[in-house]
Design an enzyme around this catalytic site. Structure first.
Site, PDB file in Angstrom:
ATOM      1  N   TYR A 108       0.857  -1.181   0.000  1.00  0.00           N
ATOM      2  CA  TYR A 108       0.000   0.000   0.000  1.00  0.00           C
ATOM      3  C   TYR A 108       0.900   1.241   0.000  1.00  0.00           C
ATOM      4  O   TYR A 108       1.568   1.527   1.005  1.00  0.00           O
ATOM      5  CB  TYR A 108      -0.903   0.045   1.221  1.00  0.00           C
ATOM      6  CG  TYR A 108      -1.965  -1.023   1.298  1.00  0.00           C
ATOM      7  CD1 TYR A 108      -2.315  -1.791   0.205  1.00  0.00           C
ATOM      8  CD2 TYR A 108      -2.642  -1.255   2.495  1.00  0.00           C
ATOM      9  CE1 TYR A 108      -3.298  -2.769   0.285  1.00  0.00           C
ATOM     10  CE2 TYR A 108      -3.628  -2.217   2.591  1.00  0.00           C
ATOM     11  CZ  TYR A 108      -3.954  -2.975   1.485  1.00  0.00           C
ATOM     12  OH  TYR A 108      -4.926  -3.934   1.577  1.00  0.00           O
TER      13      TYR A 108
ATOM     14  N   ARG B  38     -15.983  -0.006  -1.865  1.00  0.00           N
ATOM     15  CA  ARG B  38     -15.111   1.130  -2.173  1.00  0.00           C
ATOM     16  C   ARG B  38     -15.879   2.443  -2.322  1.00  0.00           C
ATOM     17  O   ARG B  38     -15.560   3.281  -3.152  1.00  0.00           O
ATOM     18  CB  ARG B  38     -14.284   0.831  -3.425  1.00  0.00           C
ATOM     19  CG  ARG B  38     -13.430  -0.413  -3.243  1.00  0.00           C
ATOM     20  CD  ARG B  38     -12.825  -0.906  -4.532  1.00  0.00           C
ATOM     21  NE  ARG B  38     -12.064  -2.120  -4.270  1.00  0.00           N
ATOM     22  CZ  ARG B  38     -12.595  -3.344  -4.187  1.00  0.00           C
ATOM     23  NH1 ARG B  38     -13.896  -3.502  -4.362  1.00  0.00           N
ATOM     24  NH2 ARG B  38     -11.860  -4.399  -3.926  1.00  0.00           N
TER      25      ARG B  38
ATOM     26  N   SER C 224     -22.032   3.442  -0.412  1.00  0.00           N
ATOM     27  CA  SER C 224     -21.973   4.229   0.828  1.00  0.00           C
ATOM     28  C   SER C 224     -23.099   5.236   0.927  1.00  0.00           C
ATOM     29  O   SER C 224     -23.367   5.778   2.000  1.00  0.00           O
ATOM     30  CB  SER C 224     -20.636   4.978   0.901  1.00  0.00           C
ATOM     31  OG  SER C 224     -20.577   5.967  -0.120  1.00  0.00           O
TER      32      SER C 224
END
Length: 337
Positions: A60, A214, A218
């Site tokens: 990451y 992702r 949401s």
């Protein structure tokens, strides 16, 4: 705030976690730029709320994410023993960020851990896991190397990520596996077919990532919104064209249910994953404290059998349009075979 706890794994492989964990990937550029001070403040708020499971990966931000977490632990004075650090390794990337494959050979496993311990500034990792199955290396060899690291005290527990039922069984036969990390959400329900039955048979926990797909489910994404430079979602099939329009229509179905419950769309989506079993810990990929606070509110959402049935009707299995990764990445997923 006192968060309820959940246990991943059983027996000697058991790890106690909060009901939610914090996924740090988004703090290192995968979704565009992130502000470091806010990232560290978000980590502080998460740990204070009982989200003691902190998930990172050595790839990451090419090590940035581990160094960020290490700085946060030191800067905030968070005792090492008060958190559970989960690390994924093995993904190979070029200096341009290109994905080059996976390396889970025993020597690579041990080398990767040495760099991880240095970047984090810690003496051990709670759960260490290959990010994906390396098709060139038997899983027994990879897990065997992690097992040796547990004997040496550098790793406490073995984890897996995005592997299928057969691989899970083979790995668990070498060393007890604590948990499988896999994408699991209202619109990513592949694990239900054979993976969840296998982990439950063997007493292996689940850390579910992508619980909001992702950000897609949401309630904050829109058709007009564009990802920043470097944002993974710019090439994600579910965020493209007609796929996006279809998937956002599913979100609107969920929004009506959320409003009736006095909750946000994100809270309902997270609560749904939590309701699928006490052996599941959703990983929340919040980069900011306001998004974290919203996610924590999911713990107050109680979904009844009637609620779950309504959600199932609104978003049935396989309702999403588009794969969760681009074609090449889908081919690398043992969990999809």
């Amino acid at each position: 705030m006192t968060m309820i706890t959940r246990t991943l794994g059983t027996g000697a492989a058991a790890v106690e976690s909060g009901a939610l964990g914090l996924g740090l990937m988004g703090m290192s550029g995968m979704y565009g730029p992130a502000e470091e001070a806010e990232s560290i403040a978000t980590i502080e708020a998460a740990v204070a709320a009982g989200m003691v499971l902190l998930d990172t990966g050595d790839f990451y931000g090419m090590g940035h994410n581990e160094m960020l977490l290490g700085r946060a632990l030191r800067q905030l004075g968070i005792p090492r023993e008060s958190v559970r650090i989960s690390v994924k390794f093995g993904a190979q990337r070029g200096p341009d960020g290109a994905w080059l494959g996976y390396d889970a050979r025993p020597a690579a496993v041990k080398t990767a851990l040495a760099y991880t311990l240095n970047r984090l500034g810690v003496e051990y990792i709670d759960v260490y896991r290959p990010a994906r199955l390396d098709p060139k290396v038997p899983i027994e060899e990879t897990v065997g190397a992690i097992s040796e690291l547990t004997e040496a005290g550098y790793v406490r527990h073995v984890g897996l990520s995005e592997v299928g039922a057969e691989t899970i069984r083979r790995a668990h036969a070498v060393h007890p596996v604590t948990d499988l990390q896999i994408e699991y959400s209202l619109i990513s329900r592949g694990p239900e077919a054979s993976i969840l039955p296998t982990t439950r048979e063997l007493g292996i926990g689940i850390t579910a990532y992508g619980v909001l797909s992702r950000g897609l489910i949401s309630g904050h994404w829109s058709a007009e919104r564009a990802g920043a430079v470097g944002d993974f979602r710019n090439s994600s099939p579910r965020f493209q064209g007609e796929n996006l329009a279809h998937n956002l229509s599913l979100v609107e179905e969920l929004r009506s249910i959320a409003e009736a419950k006095g909750a946000s769309v994100a809270q309902i989506a997270i609560a749904w994953v939590s309701a699928q079993g006490e052996d599941i810990v959703p990983l929340i990929g919040a980069r900011r404290r306001d998004r974290l606070a919203e996610a924590l509110g999911s713990l107050d959402v109680q979904l009844t059998a009637a609620d779950l049935e309504q959600i199932e009707k609104a978003i049935p299995k396989d309702a999403a349009a588009g794969d969760r990764y681009a074609t090449e990445q889908m081919r690398s997923l043992d969990s999809e075979r």
